[in-house]
Scaffold this motif. Structure first.
Motif, PDB file in Angstrom:
ATOM      1  N   ILE A  68      -0.326  -5.469 -11.236  1.00 31.93           N
ATOM      2  CA  ILE A  68       0.826  -4.759 -10.696  1.00 31.93           C
ATOM      3  C   ILE A  68       2.049  -5.657 -10.715  1.00 31.93           C
ATOM      4  O   ILE A  68       1.932  -6.884 -10.764  1.00 31.93           O
ATOM      5  CB  ILE A  68       0.580  -4.253  -9.253  1.00 31.93           C
ATOM      6  N   ARG A  69       3.206  -5.024 -10.687  1.00 31.14           N
ATOM      7  CA  ARG A  69       4.473  -5.750 -10.532  1.00 31.14           C
ATOM      8  C   ARG A  69       5.362  -4.915  -9.612  1.00 31.14           C
ATOM      9  O   ARG A  69       5.876  -3.872 -10.016  1.00 31.14           O
ATOM     10  CB  ARG A  69       5.146  -5.965 -11.882  1.00 31.14           C
ATOM     11  N   PRO A  70       5.511  -5.345  -8.343  1.00 31.18           N
ATOM     12  CA  PRO A  70       6.351  -4.591  -7.406  1.00 31.18           C
ATOM     13  C   PRO A  70       7.808  -4.581  -7.860  1.00 31.18           C
ATOM     14  O   PRO A  70       8.294  -5.544  -8.448  1.00 31.18           O
ATOM     15  CB  PRO A  70       6.215  -5.354  -6.087  1.00 31.18           C
ATOM     16  N   LEU A  71       8.493  -3.475  -7.606  1.00 32.48           N
ATOM     17  CA  LEU A  71       9.908  -3.349  -7.962  1.00 32.48           C
ATOM     18  C   LEU A  71      10.747  -3.374  -6.695  1.00 32.48           C
ATOM     19  O   LEU A  71      11.149  -2.353  -6.183  1.00 32.48           O
ATOM     20  CB  LEU A  71      10.157  -2.034  -8.693  1.00 32.48           C
ATOM     21  N   ASN A  72      10.983  -4.551  -6.181  1.00 32.50           N
ATOM     22  CA  ASN A  72      11.847  -4.678  -5.016  1.00 32.50           C
ATOM     23  C   ASN A  72      12.578  -6.005  -5.080  1.00 32.50           C
ATOM     24  O   ASN A  72      12.356  -6.808  -5.984  1.00 32.50           O
ATOM     25  CB  ASN A  72      11.048  -4.533  -3.709  1.00 32.50           C
ATOM     26  N   GLN A  73      13.440  -6.232  -4.120  1.00 39.86           N
ATOM     27  CA  GLN A  73      14.307  -7.412  -4.177  1.00 39.86           C
ATOM     28  C   GLN A  73      13.545  -8.728  -4.091  1.00 39.86           C
ATOM     29  O   GLN A  73      13.993  -9.735  -4.597  1.00 39.86           O
ATOM     30  CB  GLN A  73      15.380  -7.347  -3.079  1.00 39.86           C
ATOM     31  N   ARG A  74      12.356  -8.744  -3.487  1.00 40.73           N
ATOM     32  CA  ARG A  74      11.641 -10.014  -3.345  1.00 40.73           C
ATOM     33  C   ARG A  74      10.641 -10.246  -4.484  1.00 40.73           C
ATOM     34  O   ARG A  74       9.943 -11.233  -4.511  1.00 40.73           O
ATOM     35  CB  ARG A  74      10.942 -10.075  -1.991  1.00 40.73           C
ATOM     36  N   SER A  75      10.564  -9.298  -5.399  1.00 35.74           N
ATOM     37  CA  SER A  75       9.549  -9.415  -6.453  1.00 35.74           C
ATOM     38  C   SER A  75      10.024 -10.314  -7.590  1.00 35.74           C
ATOM     39  O   SER A  75      11.204 -10.537  -7.798  1.00 35.74           O
ATOM     40  CB  SER A  75       9.181  -8.042  -6.996  1.00 35.74           C
ATOM     41  N   THR A  76       9.048 -10.809  -8.299  1.00 36.50           N
ATOM     42  CA  THR A  76       9.327 -11.598  -9.492  1.00 36.50           C
ATOM     43  C   THR A  76       8.955 -10.752 -10.691  1.00 36.50           C
ATOM     44  O   THR A  76       8.495  -9.630 -10.556  1.00 36.50           O
ATOM     45  CB  THR A  76       8.470 -12.883  -9.496  1.00 36.50           C
ATOM     46  N   GLN A  78       6.559 -11.435 -12.585  1.00 31.40           N
ATOM     47  CA  GLN A  78       5.179 -11.779 -12.909  1.00 31.40           C
ATOM     48  C   GLN A  78       4.249 -10.628 -12.556  1.00 31.40           C
ATOM     49  O   GLN A  78       4.424  -9.943 -11.548  1.00 31.40           O
ATOM     50  CB  GLN A  78       4.748 -13.031 -12.147  1.00 31.40           C
ATOM     51  N   TRP A  79       3.247 -10.467 -13.400  1.00 33.23           N
ATOM     52  CA  TRP A  79       2.202  -9.486 -13.129  1.00 33.23           C
ATOM     53  C   TRP A  79       1.176 -10.134 -12.206  1.00 33.23           C
ATOM     54  O   TRP A  79       0.821 -11.287 -12.390  1.00 33.23           O
ATOM     55  CB  TRP A  79       1.532  -9.051 -14.428  1.00 33.23           C
ATOM     56  N   ILE A  80       0.688  -9.384 -11.238  1.00 31.00           N
ATOM     57  CA  ILE A  80      -0.276  -9.878 -10.264  1.00 31.00           C
ATOM     58  C   ILE A  80      -1.578  -9.114 -10.444  1.00 31.00           C
ATOM     59  O   ILE A  80      -1.589  -7.876 -10.378  1.00 31.00           O
ATOM     60  CB  ILE A  80       0.254  -9.670  -8.829  1.00 31.00           C
ATOM     61  N   GLU A  81      -2.663  -9.845 -10.678  1.00 34.95           N
ATOM     62  CA  GLU A  81      -3.956  -9.181 -10.864  1.00 34.95           C
ATOM     63  C   GLU A  81      -4.474  -8.648  -9.528  1.00 34.95           C
ATOM     64  O   GLU A  81      -4.407  -9.324  -8.511  1.00 34.95           O
ATOM     65  CB  GLU A  81      -4.972 -10.124 -11.484  1.00 34.95           C
ATOM     66  N   VAL A  82      -4.947  -7.414  -9.539  1.00 34.79           N
ATOM     67  CA  VAL A  82      -5.519  -6.767  -8.354  1.00 34.79           C
ATOM     68  C   VAL A  82      -6.902  -6.230  -8.725  1.00 34.79           C
ATOM     69  O   VAL A  82      -7.273  -6.216  -9.903  1.00 34.79           O
ATOM     70  CB  VAL A  82      -4.603  -5.636  -7.827  1.00 34.79           C
ATOM     71  N   THR A  83      -7.644  -5.784  -7.726  1.00 36.79           N
ATOM     72  CA  THR A  83      -8.994  -5.258  -7.966  1.00 36.79           C
ATOM     73  C   THR A  83      -8.949  -3.735  -8.027  1.00 36.79           C
ATOM     74  O   THR A  83      -8.711  -3.086  -7.000  1.00 36.79           O
ATOM     75  CB  THR A  83      -9.951  -5.706  -6.841  1.00 36.79           C
ATOM     76  N   PRO A  84      -9.169  -3.151  -9.208  1.00 44.13           N
ATOM     77  CA  PRO A  84      -9.137  -1.690  -9.303  1.00 44.13           C
ATOM     78  C   PRO A  84     -10.367  -1.077  -8.638  1.00 44.13           C
ATOM     79  O   PRO A  84     -11.454  -1.639  -8.693  1.00 44.13           O
ATOM     80  CB  PRO A  84      -9.144  -1.435 -10.811  1.00 44.13           C
ATOM     81  N   GLU A  85     -10.178   0.061  -7.977  1.00 48.53           N
ATOM     82  CA  GLU A  85     -11.299   0.746  -7.340  1.00 48.53           C
ATOM     83  C   GLU A  85     -11.597   2.082  -8.003  1.00 48.53           C
ATOM     84  O   GLU A  85     -12.678   2.295  -8.509  1.00 48.53           O
ATOM     85  CB  GLU A  85     -11.027   0.924  -5.841  1.00 48.53           C
ATOM     86  N   LEU A 100       2.532  -4.683   0.434  1.00 44.75           N
ATOM     87  CA  LEU A 100       3.284  -3.534  -0.059  1.00 44.75           C
ATOM     88  C   LEU A 100       3.497  -2.557   1.092  1.00 44.75           C
ATOM     89  O   LEU A 100       2.743  -2.560   2.065  1.00 44.75           O
ATOM     90  CB  LEU A 100       2.519  -2.828  -1.185  1.00 44.75           C
ATOM     91  N   ASN A 101       4.509  -1.734   0.961  1.00 49.58           N
ATOM     92  CA  ASN A 101       4.816  -0.717   1.967  1.00 49.58           C
ATOM     93  C   ASN A 101       4.771   0.666   1.328  1.00 49.58           C
ATOM     94  O   ASN A 101       5.011   0.803   0.113  1.00 49.58           O
ATOM     95  CB  ASN A 101       6.212  -0.944   2.551  1.00 49.58           C
ATOM     96  N   LYS A 102       4.502   1.678   2.145  1.00 49.05           N
ATOM     97  CA  LYS A 102       4.553   3.052   1.647  1.00 49.05           C
ATOM     98  C   LYS A 102       5.924   3.302   1.057  1.00 49.05           C
ATOM     99  O   LYS A 102       6.936   2.912   1.622  1.00 49.05           O
ATOM    100  CB  LYS A 102       4.300   4.060   2.775  1.00 49.05           C
ATOM    101  N   GLY A 103       5.931   3.947  -0.102  1.00 45.59           N
ATOM    102  CA  GLY A 103       7.191   4.251  -0.763  1.00 45.59           C
ATOM    103  C   GLY A 103       7.634   3.212  -1.771  1.00 45.59           C
ATOM    104  O   GLY A 103       8.547   3.467  -2.557  1.00 45.59           O
ATOM    105  N   ASP A 104       7.010   2.017  -1.754  1.00 47.99           N
ATOM    106  CA  ASP A 104       7.371   0.981  -2.739  1.00 47.99           C
ATOM    107  C   ASP A 104       7.054   1.475  -4.142  1.00 47.99           C
ATOM    108  O   ASP A 104       6.002   2.080  -4.382  1.00 47.99           O
ATOM    109  CB  ASP A 104       6.596  -0.315  -2.498  1.00 47.99           C
ATOM    110  N   LYS A 105       7.967   1.204  -5.061  1.00 49.71           N
ATOM    111  CA  LYS A 105       7.712   1.496  -6.473  1.00 49.71           C
ATOM    112  C   LYS A 105       7.097   0.263  -7.112  1.00 49.71           C
ATOM    113  O   LYS A 105       7.501  -0.866  -6.816  1.00 49.71           O
ATOM    114  CB  LYS A 105       9.001   1.876  -7.196  1.00 49.71           C
ATOM    115  N   ILE A 106       6.115   0.495  -7.967  1.00 46.79           N
ATOM    116  CA  ILE A 106       5.434  -0.605  -8.645  1.00 46.79           C
ATOM    117  C   ILE A 106       5.193  -0.213 -10.097  1.00 46.79           C
ATOM    118  O   ILE A 106       5.131   0.969 -10.443  1.00 46.79           O
ATOM    119  CB  ILE A 106       4.080  -0.948  -7.977  1.00 46.79           C
ATOM    120  N   TRP A 107       5.078  -1.217 -10.937  1.00 45.03           N
ATOM    121  CA  TRP A 107       4.584  -1.020 -12.293  1.00 45.03           C
ATOM    122  C   TRP A 107       3.103  -1.339 -12.278  1.00 45.03           C
ATOM    123  O   TRP A 107       2.679  -2.300 -11.625  1.00 45.03           O
ATOM    124  CB  TRP A 107       5.293  -1.934 -13.295  1.00 45.03           C
TER     125      TRP A 107
END
Length: 177
Positions: A68-76, A78-85, A100-107
């Protein structure tokens, strides 16, 4: 003639040429007008499915990696590996220690095992819709947000999502047997 279907009123005007038996009927332009029924459809869907947020079935995300890559002011960048369920055509669930917060946009960068699936890695936008604790991490439900892709790739993306859902469904059925 006036016809009302699911809140949409359609009227058509027909010029009659019955007084001239060998002349075919001429259809004039349509005087159709449309009523916005999106709110009615949303309310009906909520009543039908009650607490169920998903309209598509979920399947385990076997054989896939997810970043994932969060789209907010504090994001970089960089892609961050997460565990898919799990995965459905409408979204997916993953576990992460990223805040992350509800409503956050992510790639989301989904990488199916190409050797097995024949499906290329793909990116899709998402919106965080659900957050629940999972030990020292968070379980995140993200709804796909196709509008973040503005060109022809959206058509290809829909096809890829369908292929991945079909593949994962086959794997899940085989695992149950």
């Amino acid at each position: 003639m006036e016809l009302k279907i699911a809140g949409i009123i359609v009227t058509n005007r027909v010029k009659s040429t019955a007084s001239q038996p060998d002349t075919p009927t001429v259809y004039d332009r349509s005087d159709s007008h449309f009523e916005d029924v999106s709110l009615n459809l949303r309310v009906a869907t909520e009543q039908l499915y009650q607490e169920e947020r998903r309209l598509n079935s979920r399947v385990a995300m076997r054989g896939c990696t997810l970043k994932i890559r969060p789209l907010n002011q504090r994001s970089t960048n960089q892609w961050i590996e997460v565990t898919p369920e799990d995965f459905s055509r409408g979204g997916l669930k993953f576990t992460t220690d990223v805040r992350l917060n509800k409503g956050d946009k992510i790639w989301l960068l989904v990488k199916p095992d190409q050797g097995i699936t024949g499906i290329n890695p793909f990116q899709i936008g998402g919106i965080v819709k659900h957050i629940s604790p999972a030990g020292d991490k968070s379980r995140i439900g993200a709804q796909f947000h196709r509008d973040m892709i503005k060109d022809y790739r959206r058509i290809e993306l829909d096809s890829t999502l369908e292929k991945l859902e079909n593949f994962l469904s086959i794997i899940e059925r085989a695992a149950e047997e």
